[in-house]
Write an enzyme that holds these catalytic residues in place. Structure first.
Site, PDB file in Angstrom:
ATOM      1  N   ALA A  11       2.616   7.938  -4.680  1.00 43.25           N
ATOM      2  CA  ALA A  11       2.097   6.733  -4.021  1.00 43.25           C
ATOM      3  C   ALA A  11       2.092   5.536  -4.960  1.00 43.25           C
ATOM      4  O   ALA A  11       1.264   4.639  -4.839  1.00 43.25           O
ATOM      5  CB  ALA A  11       0.677   7.000  -3.520  1.00 43.25           C
ATOM      6  N   ALA A  12       3.015   5.525  -5.899  1.00 41.20           N
ATOM      7  CA  ALA A  12       2.988   4.458  -6.903  1.00 41.20           C
ATOM      8  C   ALA A  12       3.891   3.280  -6.547  1.00 41.20           C
ATOM      9  O   ALA A  12       3.787   2.209  -7.142  1.00 41.20           O
ATOM     10  CB  ALA A  12       3.397   5.021  -8.256  1.00 41.20           C
ATOM     11  N   GLY A  13       4.759   3.485  -5.560  1.00 36.40           N
ATOM     12  CA  GLY A  13       5.805   2.489  -5.268  1.00 36.40           C
ATOM     13  C   GLY A  13       5.264   1.114  -4.884  1.00 36.40           C
ATOM     14  O   GLY A  13       4.146   0.986  -4.388  1.00 36.40           O
ATOM     15  N   ARG A  17       9.690  -3.437   0.954  1.00 35.83           N
ATOM     16  CA  ARG A  17      10.080  -3.638   2.356  1.00 35.83           C
ATOM     17  C   ARG A  17       8.868  -3.888   3.248  1.00 35.83           C
ATOM     18  O   ARG A  17       8.990  -4.366   4.367  1.00 35.83           O
ATOM     19  CB  ARG A  17      10.843  -2.396   2.871  1.00 35.83           C
ATOM     20  N   ASP A 106       4.218   8.202   2.038  1.00 36.11           N
ATOM     21  CA  ASP A 106       4.415   7.365   3.234  1.00 36.11           C
ATOM     22  C   ASP A 106       4.823   8.198   4.446  1.00 36.11           C
ATOM     23  O   ASP A 106       5.530   7.732   5.324  1.00 36.11           O
ATOM     24  CB  ASP A 106       5.440   6.247   2.944  1.00 36.11           C
ATOM     25  N   ASN A 172      16.777  14.158   4.772  1.00 37.90           N
ATOM     26  CA  ASN A 172      15.767  14.659   3.838  1.00 37.90           C
ATOM     27  C   ASN A 172      14.426  14.027   4.210  1.00 37.90           C
ATOM     28  O   ASN A 172      14.287  12.814   4.279  1.00 37.90           O
ATOM     29  CB  ASN A 172      16.174  14.257   2.411  1.00 37.90           C
ATOM     30  N   ARG A 336     -23.811  -7.012  19.578  1.00 41.39           N
ATOM     31  CA  ARG A 336     -23.429  -7.193  18.175  1.00 41.39           C
ATOM     32  C   ARG A 336     -24.151  -6.173  17.280  1.00 41.39           C
ATOM     33  O   ARG A 336     -25.037  -5.459  17.748  1.00 41.39           O
ATOM     34  CB  ARG A 336     -23.692  -8.636  17.769  1.00 41.39           C
ATOM     35  N   LYS A 354     -28.142  -9.062  19.338  1.00 45.80           N
ATOM     36  CA  LYS A 354     -27.843  -8.783  17.933  1.00 45.80           C
ATOM     37  C   LYS A 354     -29.111  -8.293  17.266  1.00 45.80           C
ATOM     38  O   LYS A 354     -30.180  -8.866  17.485  1.00 45.80           O
ATOM     39  CB  LYS A 354     -27.369 -10.067  17.246  1.00 45.80           C
ATOM     40  N   ARG A 443     -44.090 -25.716  30.182  1.00 50.58           N
ATOM     41  CA  ARG A 443     -43.092 -26.667  30.681  1.00 50.58           C
ATOM     42  C   ARG A 443     -43.861 -27.853  31.233  1.00 50.58           C
ATOM     43  O   ARG A 443     -45.033 -27.731  31.588  1.00 50.58           O
ATOM     44  CB  ARG A 443     -42.237 -26.017  31.772  1.00 50.58           C
TER      45      ARG A 443
HETATM   46  C1  UD1 Z   1      12.785   8.807  -0.056  1.00 47.84           C
HETATM   47  C2  UD1 Z   1      13.886   9.784  -0.443  1.00 47.84           C
HETATM   48  C3  UD1 Z   1      14.820   9.969   0.738  1.00 47.84           C
HETATM   49  C4  UD1 Z   1      14.027  10.462   1.938  1.00 47.84           C
HETATM   50  C5  UD1 Z   1      12.873   9.506   2.242  1.00 47.84           C
HETATM   51  C6  UD1 Z   1      11.994  10.126   3.296  1.00 47.84           C
HETATM   52  C7  UD1 Z   1      14.245   9.460  -2.830  1.00 47.84           C
HETATM   53  C8  UD1 Z   1      15.117   8.900  -3.870  1.00 47.84           C
HETATM   54  N1  UD1 Z   1      14.620   9.281  -1.576  1.00 47.84           N
HETATM   55  O1  UD1 Z   1      13.362   7.545   0.189  1.00 47.84           O
HETATM   56  O2  UD1 Z   1      15.839  10.929   0.427  1.00 47.84           O
HETATM   57  O3  UD1 Z   1      14.889  10.589   3.054  1.00 47.84           O
HETATM   58  O4  UD1 Z   1      12.062   9.297   1.067  1.00 47.84           O
HETATM   59  O5  UD1 Z   1      10.917   9.323   3.614  1.00 47.84           O
HETATM   60  O6  UD1 Z   1      13.259  10.110  -3.162  1.00 47.84           O
HETATM   61  N2  UD1 Z   1       7.240   6.157  -5.295  1.00 47.84           N
HETATM   62  C9  UD1 Z   1       6.579   6.259  -6.498  1.00 47.84           C
HETATM   63  N3  UD1 Z   1       7.158   5.718  -7.597  1.00 47.84           N
HETATM   64  C10 UD1 Z   1       8.372   5.121  -7.578  1.00 47.84           C
HETATM   65  C11 UD1 Z   1       9.064   5.046  -6.345  1.00 47.84           C
HETATM   66  C12 UD1 Z   1       8.476   5.579  -5.213  1.00 47.84           C
HETATM   67  O7  UD1 Z   1       5.477   6.792  -6.571  1.00 47.84           O
HETATM   68  O8  UD1 Z   1       8.836   4.689  -8.636  1.00 47.84           O
HETATM   69  C13 UD1 Z   1       6.596   6.703  -4.080  1.00 47.84           C
HETATM   70  C14 UD1 Z   1       6.367   5.674  -3.021  1.00 47.84           C
HETATM   71  O9  UD1 Z   1       5.091   5.073  -3.159  1.00 47.84           O
HETATM   72  C15 UD1 Z   1       6.509   6.476  -1.735  1.00 47.84           C
HETATM   73  C16 UD1 Z   1       7.402   7.635  -2.115  1.00 47.84           C
HETATM   74  O10 UD1 Z   1       7.438   7.678  -3.508  1.00 47.84           O
HETATM   75  O11 UD1 Z   1       5.277   6.952  -1.253  1.00 47.84           O
HETATM   76  C17 UD1 Z   1       8.815   7.494  -1.537  1.00 47.84           C
HETATM   77  O12 UD1 Z   1       9.356   6.274  -1.980  1.00 47.84           O
HETATM   78  P1  UD1 Z   1      10.195   5.338  -0.989  1.00 47.84           P
HETATM   79  O13 UD1 Z   1      10.585   4.131  -1.730  1.00 47.84           O
HETATM   80  O14 UD1 Z   1       9.488   5.188   0.283  1.00 47.84           O
HETATM   81  O15 UD1 Z   1      11.491   6.240  -0.800  1.00 47.84           O
HETATM   82  P2  UD1 Z   1      12.494   6.190   0.435  1.00 47.84           P
HETATM   83  O16 UD1 Z   1      13.430   5.077   0.250  1.00 47.84           O
HETATM   84  O17 UD1 Z   1      11.749   6.285   1.693  1.00 47.84           O
HETATM   85 MG    MG Z   2       9.795   5.990   2.159  1.00 48.60          MG
END
Ligand code: UD1
Ligand code: MG
Length: 459
Positions: A11-13, A17, A106, A172, A336, A354, A443
């Protein structure tokens, strides 16, 4: 070592998008943060320990109370999903388990039932890696599954696909079970020489497979619940699936819901049997509704407790309030926060309350505001009654004891107390306490000038 497993959630991403200031895993789906939803699912699988890899906005995520015992692992820079797993290397080395279950953060609408077979197969076959795939009508955005004639398998990310590979429907999912030692030996072999310049966790599938390790894909029949939430439209799609799932489970428990398309009920809401939900109703938070109630149409309820046999009629709103049995609310009523409607009371058209306790069988039928008040049992609040609870600086209390009759158009200037069984004449502005059983009139007297109109016309 045992066949037990630990779980790792990624969950670091930065989730570019998603176009949000907030990390996407904190966005709500029917009242629950995405990451909470994923955790609820993962805990049901019975892991020995759960790790979350955090990076972007990690302080905010770590501060959230997810109720369960979680260990956070930090990925300082977000260089891809394999890099995220690498951040947990030390934790995994020390984990007293053979296997690690890895899930993208996600994927909040997957149910534990869908994941259980993956773990079972992995343990039974003692694979190096077992991962989930799904056939999808539209797999765009997902990595695709590619097999060769020697039975080897790999995942190619969307960006790297050739035009013919794009036609592959098997995707995947983003959920894997690894033998920890196999994962750790293969991880450093992943490179970032690809179109995104990222370390793809999915490359490990090819690495292990080509090393001749036991790699097994496991295709779920529930392809429809695979929605990876990468943007707001996917969020909306996931919410729609969850919303219908919630409605279905309530219907199975004996709740009538007439209009699936216009009903929104948060995941934590509880509703009793034979309650009927009409169209365009939104029920949020940890609301509890009893049995045999009528709710709606066009009703909005937030974090409230509603008893049995309650009717909430057209276009009413109830926020953080308690409604006891046999109450009728609406149409067009606004309760409320911190309002308590006692048993059998009735609150009607254009009434706002309220921080008010409204007693048993009391009535406020029309166009009134009751704020910061305590109103006893069997009280009648006439149309147009207003508690003047705010002097511009402070809020003050209005106390109305049992059996009081408040005439229409009364203003009660707080702080003020109206004693038991007192009677207030219509149109009064009450500024002093009223004694029990007294008639209060506040009144100006009506005067009359006979023939005044006739004389005026003659001029
Ligand atoms: C990823 C998969 C893809 C799959 C899809 C399914 C990879 C390379 N690709 O793509 O094959 O079909 O999920 O949903 O794995 N995250 C980190 N650190 C990072 C990058 C990402 O913790 O440096 C986390 C994100 O927060 C996220 C998860 O990894 O929760 C997946 O990353 P995301 O960028 O959503 O990958 P997808 O492009 O969906
Ligand atoms: Mg994803």
């Amino acid at each position: 070592m045992s066949q037990e497993f630990v779980a790792l959630i990624l969950a670091a991403g930065k989730a570019t998008r998603f176009k949000s200031k907030k990390n996407k895993v904190l966005h709500l789906l029917l009242g629950k943060p995405m990451i909470q939803q994923v955790l609820d699912c993962v805990f049901k699988l019975g892991p020995k320990k759960v790790y979350i890899v955090v990076g972007h906005q990690r302080d905010i995520i770590e501060k959230q109370s997810f109720a369960k015992d979680i260990t956070f692992v930090t990925q300082e820079e977000q260089l891809g999903t394999a890099h995220a797993v690498l951040a947990a290397k030390e934790a995994l080395k020390q984990a007293e388990a053979d296997n690690v279950f890895i899930m993208n953060g996600d994927l909040p609408i997957i149910r534990p039932e869908t994941l259980k077979p993956l773990l079972d197969i992995h343990k039974k076959e003692r694979n190096a890696l077992t991962f989930l795939t799904a056939d999808m009508d539209d797999p765009s955005g997902f990595g695709r599954i590619i097999r060769d004639d020697k039975g080897r398998i790999k995942v190619v990310e969307e960006k790297e696909l050739t035009p013919s590979q794009k036609a592959i429907k098997e995707a995947n999912v983003g959920i894997y079970v690894f033998k920890i030692n196999e994962l750790l030996q293969a991880l450093p072999k992943i490179s970032n020489k690809n179109k995104k310049g990222e370390y793809y966790l999915t490359d490990i599938i090819e690495i292990l497979s080509f090393q001749g390790k036991k790699v097994r894909s496991c295709k779920t029949p529930y392809g429809k619940e695979i929605v990876g939430i990468n943007d707001r439209f996917e969020l909306a799609q996931a919410v729609d699936i969850l919303r219908k799932r919630k409605i279905k489970s309530l219907a199975e428990e004996g709740v009538t819901i007439y209009d699936i398309s216009s009903t929104w009920i948060d995941l934590d809401v509880k509703i009793g049997r034979d309650t009927v939900i009409y169209s365009s109703v939104v029920i949020e938070g940890e609301t509890v509704i009893g049995s045999n109630c009528q709710i709606g149409p066009f009703v909005h309820i937030i974090s409230s407790k509603i008893g049995n046999n309650v009717r909430v009629l057209t276009s009413s709103m109830i926020e953080e309030s308690t409604v006891e049995d046999e109450v009728q609310i609406g149409p067009f009523t606004h309760m409320r926060p911190k309002t308590i409607l006692r048993q059998g009371s009735k609150v009607g058209n254009f009434v706002e309350m309220k921080n008010t306790v409204f007693g048993r069988k009391s009535k406020a039928g029309h166009v009134s505001y009751l704020g910061d008040s305590e109103i006893g049992d069997m009280v009648n609040i006439g149309a147009g009654t207003i508690t003047c609870n705010y002097d511009g600086v402070k809020k003050h209390k209005t106390l109305i004891e049992n059996g009081v009759f408040v005439g229409s158009g009364t203003e009660l200037v707080a702080p003020v107390k109206v004693g038991k069984d007192a009677y207030i004449g219509a149109g009064s502005t009450i500024t002093k306490d009223v004694s029990p059983e007294a008639l209060a009139l506040a009144r100006s007297r009506q005067t009359e000038k006979p023939g005044w109109v006739r004389r005026k016309r003659k001029k």
